[in-house]
Write an enzyme that holds these catalytic residues in place. Structure first.
Site, PDB file in Angstrom:
ATOM      1  N   VAL A 138       0.832  -1.201   0.000  1.00  0.00           N
ATOM      2  CA  VAL A 138       0.000   0.000   0.000  1.00  0.00           C
ATOM      3  C   VAL A 138       0.871   1.256   0.000  1.00  0.00           C
ATOM      4  O   VAL A 138       0.372   2.360   0.179  1.00  0.00           O
ATOM      5  CB  VAL A 138      -0.959   0.033   1.213  1.00  0.00           C
ATOM      6  CG1 VAL A 138      -1.944  -1.127   1.156  1.00  0.00           C
ATOM      7  CG2 VAL A 138      -0.184   0.021   2.529  1.00  0.00           C
ATOM      8  N   ARG A 194       4.328   2.318  -2.221  1.00  0.00           N
ATOM      9  CA  ARG A 194       4.597   2.758  -3.582  1.00  0.00           C
ATOM     10  C   ARG A 194       5.051   1.548  -4.393  1.00  0.00           C
ATOM     11  O   ARG A 194       5.818   0.713  -3.914  1.00  0.00           O
ATOM     12  CB  ARG A 194       5.673   3.860  -3.599  1.00  0.00           C
ATOM     13  CG  ARG A 194       5.173   5.211  -3.125  1.00  0.00           C
ATOM     14  CD  ARG A 194       4.156   5.782  -4.112  1.00  0.00           C
ATOM     15  NE  ARG A 194       3.650   7.097  -3.729  1.00  0.00           N
ATOM     16  CZ  ARG A 194       2.537   7.297  -3.047  1.00  0.00           C
ATOM     17  NH1 ARG A 194       1.836   6.271  -2.607  1.00  0.00           N
ATOM     18  NH2 ARG A 194       2.119   8.524  -2.779  1.00  0.00           N
ATOM     19  N   ASP A 224      -2.139  -2.430  -4.077  1.00  0.00           N
ATOM     20  CA  ASP A 224      -2.897  -1.197  -4.309  1.00  0.00           C
ATOM     21  C   ASP A 224      -2.093  -0.208  -5.140  1.00  0.00           C
ATOM     22  O   ASP A 224      -2.630   0.795  -5.600  1.00  0.00           O
ATOM     23  CB  ASP A 224      -3.290  -0.559  -2.965  1.00  0.00           C
ATOM     24  CG  ASP A 224      -4.170   0.666  -3.131  1.00  0.00           C
ATOM     25  OD1 ASP A 224      -5.185   0.573  -3.855  1.00  0.00           O
ATOM     26  OD2 ASP A 224      -3.849   1.725  -2.547  1.00  0.00           O
ATOM     27  N   GLU A 257       0.631   3.183 -13.482  1.00  0.00           N
ATOM     28  CA  GLU A 257      -0.788   3.297 -13.160  1.00  0.00           C
ATOM     29  C   GLU A 257      -1.474   4.230 -14.161  1.00  0.00           C
ATOM     30  O   GLU A 257      -0.942   5.296 -14.466  1.00  0.00           O
ATOM     31  CB  GLU A 257      -0.964   3.825 -11.728  1.00  0.00           C
ATOM     32  CG  GLU A 257      -0.368   2.904 -10.673  1.00  0.00           C
ATOM     33  CD  GLU A 257      -0.565   3.423  -9.248  1.00  0.00           C
ATOM     34  OE1 GLU A 257      -1.277   4.432  -9.069  1.00  0.00           O
ATOM     35  OE2 GLU A 257      -0.004   2.826  -8.313  1.00  0.00           O
ATOM     36  N   HIS A 286      -5.411   1.423  -6.912  1.00  0.00           N
ATOM     37  CA  HIS A 286      -4.924   2.558  -6.108  1.00  0.00           C
ATOM     38  C   HIS A 286      -6.097   3.342  -5.516  1.00  0.00           C
ATOM     39  O   HIS A 286      -6.132   4.576  -5.543  1.00  0.00           O
ATOM     40  CB  HIS A 286      -4.032   3.488  -6.935  1.00  0.00           C
ATOM     41  CG  HIS A 286      -3.056   4.254  -6.077  1.00  0.00           C
ATOM     42  ND1 HIS A 286      -1.848   4.719  -6.539  1.00  0.00           N
ATOM     43  CD2 HIS A 286      -3.123   4.641  -4.766  1.00  0.00           C
ATOM     44  CE1 HIS A 286      -1.204   5.364  -5.570  1.00  0.00           C
ATOM     45  NE2 HIS A 286      -1.974   5.323  -4.492  1.00  0.00           N
TER      46      HIS A 286
END
Length: 256
Positions: free
Chosen positions: A167, A169, A193, A198, A217
């Protein structure tokens, strides 16, 4: 004429350009705003694997009655890589389940009197933490020191039934090494996440691995998250106009 910069997020690496780092302009962030929901997500991810929820959903969708054994979180070890606001929030939620909680932090002596942690290790003892952990929570920021800190060698020392949860980076974990470890079942699974890229591209190998739980995310996007993040800025703005010390000042050299 810039006198202060604030970012609503906790991560600051996208805006840490050299001129800002070396200037006297303070940088503040949204540290702490997202700790509680991310702590909850970490526990949800652990339960997802402990109770084999994917299997339950699949069996329900196919109308297949199949009894099988599941696990408890009680007695399991949660190892936290990056014991900041998020790591502590996860630890606070793991303890009522009866989990043993250990963590990596730059200054482990600061946790000597911490009632939540069972043990605190320096970064040099990362492999020791990984060997002991049933669930590994990665909550470290993306800095030159942390980038790629979990790669092939780290997956080799993890338990074969361990689950890694990220959670923090994406680049803290070497993505290629993670994919290989998951595909070869060197570890049990991963709940992610955050990612190197992304949105996660269509056709990316992580989409098709059956032992991965993917969150886009959004694990911290609970109802009202933007209002809470803005409240930190508004509170800081009041400090700013009154000439008072700002909250959540980032160490620009350290990167968090």
């Amino acid at each position: 004429n810039v006198r202060w910069v604030h970012t609503l997020s906790a991560g600051v690496e996208p805006i840490l350009f050299p001129e800002l780092i070396h200037s006297p302009v303070p940088l503040t962030n949204g540290r702490g705003v997202f700790a509680r929901p991310l702590g909850e997500f970490a526990i949800a991810a652990a339960l997802f694997f402990a109770k084999d929820l994917r299997r339950l959903v699949h069996n329900q969708e196919t109308g297949h009655w199949q009894q099988f054994d599941i696990e408890e979180l009680h007695g399991r070890t949660l190892g936290i890589v990056g014991y900041g606001e998020i790591g502590r929030a996860a630890a606070e939620r793991a303890k009522p389940f009866g989990m043993r909680v250990i963590a990596i932090r730059r200054s482990p002596e600061r946790s000597n009197a911490d009632p939540i942690l069972d043990a605190a290790y320096p970064p040099s003892a990362l492999h020791d933490l990984l060997r002991e952990s049933d669930y590994v929570l990665v909550a470290a920021p993306n800095t030159p020191e942390t980038r790629g800190m979990i790669g092939e060698a780290e997956f080799e020392v993890m338990k074969p039934d361990a689950v890694i949860i990220n959670v923090g980076r994406g680049p803290v974990i070497v993505e290629r090494a993670l994919i290989r470890a998951l595909a070869a079942r060197r570890i049990r699974g991963a709940a992610l996440d955050v990612f190197d890229e992304e949105p996660l591209p269509s056709g990316h190998p992580l989409w098709n691995l059956p032992n991965v739980l993917i969150s886009p995310h959004s694990a911290d996007h609970t109802v009202g998250w933007l209002e809470r993040a803005m409240a930190v800025f508004v509170r800081n703005f009041d400090h700013f106009i009154k000439g008072e010390p700002l909250e959540n000042v980032v160490d620009k050299q350290a990167g968090y």
